[in-house]
Motif scaffolding. Structure first.
Motif, short mmCIF file in Angstrom:
data_model
loop_
_atom_site.label_atom_id
_atom_site.label_comp_id
_atom_site.label_asym_id
_atom_site.label_seq_id
_atom_site.Cartn_x
_atom_site.Cartn_y
_atom_site.Cartn_z
N CYS A 15 0.82 -1.21 0.00
CA CYS A 15 0.00 0.00 0.00
C CYS A 15 0.86 1.26 0.00
CB CYS A 15 -0.95 -0.01 1.19
SG CYS A 15 -2.25 -1.25 1.05
N LEU A 16 2.00 1.21 0.66
CA LEU A 16 2.93 2.34 0.64
C LEU A 16 3.41 2.59 -0.78
CD1 LEU A 16 4.43 4.33 2.53
CD2 LEU A 16 6.24 2.64 2.68
N ILE A 17 3.72 1.55 -1.51
CA ILE A 17 4.18 1.69 -2.90
C ILE A 17 3.05 2.22 -3.78
CG2 ILE A 17 4.93 0.38 -4.94
CD1 ILE A 17 6.48 -1.44 -2.93
N VAL A 18 1.85 1.69 -3.64
CA VAL A 18 0.73 2.15 -4.45
C VAL A 18 0.43 3.62 -4.16
CG1 VAL A 18 -1.77 1.91 -4.82
CG2 VAL A 18 -0.30 -0.11 -4.78
N GLY A 19 0.43 4.01 -2.89
CA GLY A 19 0.21 5.41 -2.53
C GLY A 19 1.27 6.32 -3.11
N TYR A 20 2.52 5.89 -3.09
CA TYR A 20 3.61 6.69 -3.66
C TYR A 20 3.43 6.85 -5.17
CZ TYR A 20 8.23 8.18 -5.11
OH TYR A 20 9.26 8.87 -5.67
N VAL A 21 3.09 5.77 -5.84
CA VAL A 21 2.89 5.83 -7.30
C VAL A 21 1.76 6.78 -7.64
CG1 VAL A 21 2.15 4.47 -9.31
CG2 VAL A 21 3.89 3.57 -7.77
N ILE A 22 0.68 6.73 -6.90
CA ILE A 22 -0.44 7.65 -7.14
C ILE A 22 0.01 9.09 -6.92
CG2 ILE A 22 -2.70 8.41 -6.31
CD1 ILE A 22 -3.31 5.44 -5.72
N ARG A 23 0.79 9.31 -5.87
CA ARG A 23 1.21 10.67 -5.53
C ARG A 23 2.13 11.28 -6.57
NH1 ARG A 23 5.42 12.51 -2.67
NH2 ARG A 23 5.92 10.50 -1.77
N VAL A 24 2.99 10.50 -7.20
CA VAL A 24 3.98 11.06 -8.12
C VAL A 24 3.58 10.95 -9.60
CG1 VAL A 24 5.88 10.69 -6.53
CG2 VAL A 24 5.38 8.96 -8.25
N THR A 25 2.50 10.24 -9.91
CA THR A 25 2.08 10.11 -11.30
C THR A 25 1.19 11.29 -11.68
OG1 THR A 25 2.14 7.71 -11.07
CG2 THR A 25 0.94 8.60 -12.96
N PRO A 26 1.63 12.09 -12.66
CA PRO A 26 0.85 13.28 -13.03
C PRO A 26 -0.59 12.98 -13.47
CG PRO A 26 3.04 13.38 -14.01
CD PRO A 26 2.89 12.02 -13.39
N LEU A 28 -2.56 10.82 -12.34
CA LEU A 28 -3.39 10.41 -11.20
C LEU A 28 -3.57 11.51 -10.16
CD1 LEU A 28 -2.02 6.79 -10.73
CD2 LEU A 28 -4.12 7.50 -11.86
N GLN A 29 -3.17 12.72 -10.45
CA GLN A 29 -3.26 13.82 -9.48
C GLN A 29 -4.70 14.11 -9.03
OE1 GLN A 29 -0.58 15.18 -7.83
NE2 GLN A 29 0.28 13.42 -8.89
N PRO A 30 -5.72 13.96 -9.89
CA PRO A 30 -7.09 14.22 -9.40
C PRO A 30 -7.54 13.29 -8.27
CG PRO A 30 -7.05 14.25 -11.79
CD PRO A 30 -5.70 13.77 -11.34
N VAL A 31 -6.98 12.09 -8.17
CA VAL A 31 -7.38 11.15 -7.11
C VAL A 31 -6.42 11.17 -5.93
CG1 VAL A 31 -8.59 9.62 -8.70
CG2 VAL A 31 -6.20 9.19 -8.17
N ARG A 32 -5.49 12.10 -5.94
CA ARG A 32 -4.47 12.16 -4.89
C ARG A 32 -5.07 12.33 -3.49
NH1 ARG A 32 0.71 16.20 -4.86
NH2 ARG A 32 1.60 15.38 -2.95
N GLU A 33 -6.14 13.09 -3.39
CA GLU A 33 -6.74 13.32 -2.07
C GLU A 33 -7.44 12.07 -1.52
OE1 GLU A 33 -10.94 15.41 -2.79
OE2 GLU A 33 -9.25 16.47 -3.69
#
Length: 87
Positions: A15-26, A28-33
């Motif tokens: 989950c840490l890896i998936v959260g990091y990928v979401i956070r840094v992938t441009p 996926l920025q709309p779902v960052r919150e």
């Protein structure tokens, strides 16, 4: 029963890896919150897959997923990383 009894390290790391990928992938920025919600659900699903479909395994997975969000914040504060910085 202790809180540590509910943590599954492999789910925390996944989950840490998936959260990091979401956070840094441009893209996926709309779902960052929604990262805490996403990793909670992912953790619950992984808990059910790893340990079988029981209420306890789903709760253990969800708690492990949410723990990954807290672990991310601890790393960011310890390393003095700014919000939005990918490195």
């Amino acid at each position: 029963m202790d809180l540590n009894d509910y943590l599954i390290p492999i789910i925390v790391v996944a989950c840490l890896i998936v959260g990091y990928v979401i956070r840094v992938t441009p893209a996926l920025q709309p779902v960052r919150e929604y990262i805490p919600l996403i990793v909670c659900i992912l953790g619950a699903v992984l808990g059910a897959v790893i340990q079988g479909v029981t209420v306890e395994s789903i709760i253990m997975g969800a708690v492990s997923g949410l723990a990954s969000t807290g672990l991310n914040q601890v790393f960011r504060k310890a390393l003095n990383l700014k919000e939005g910085a990918s490195k």
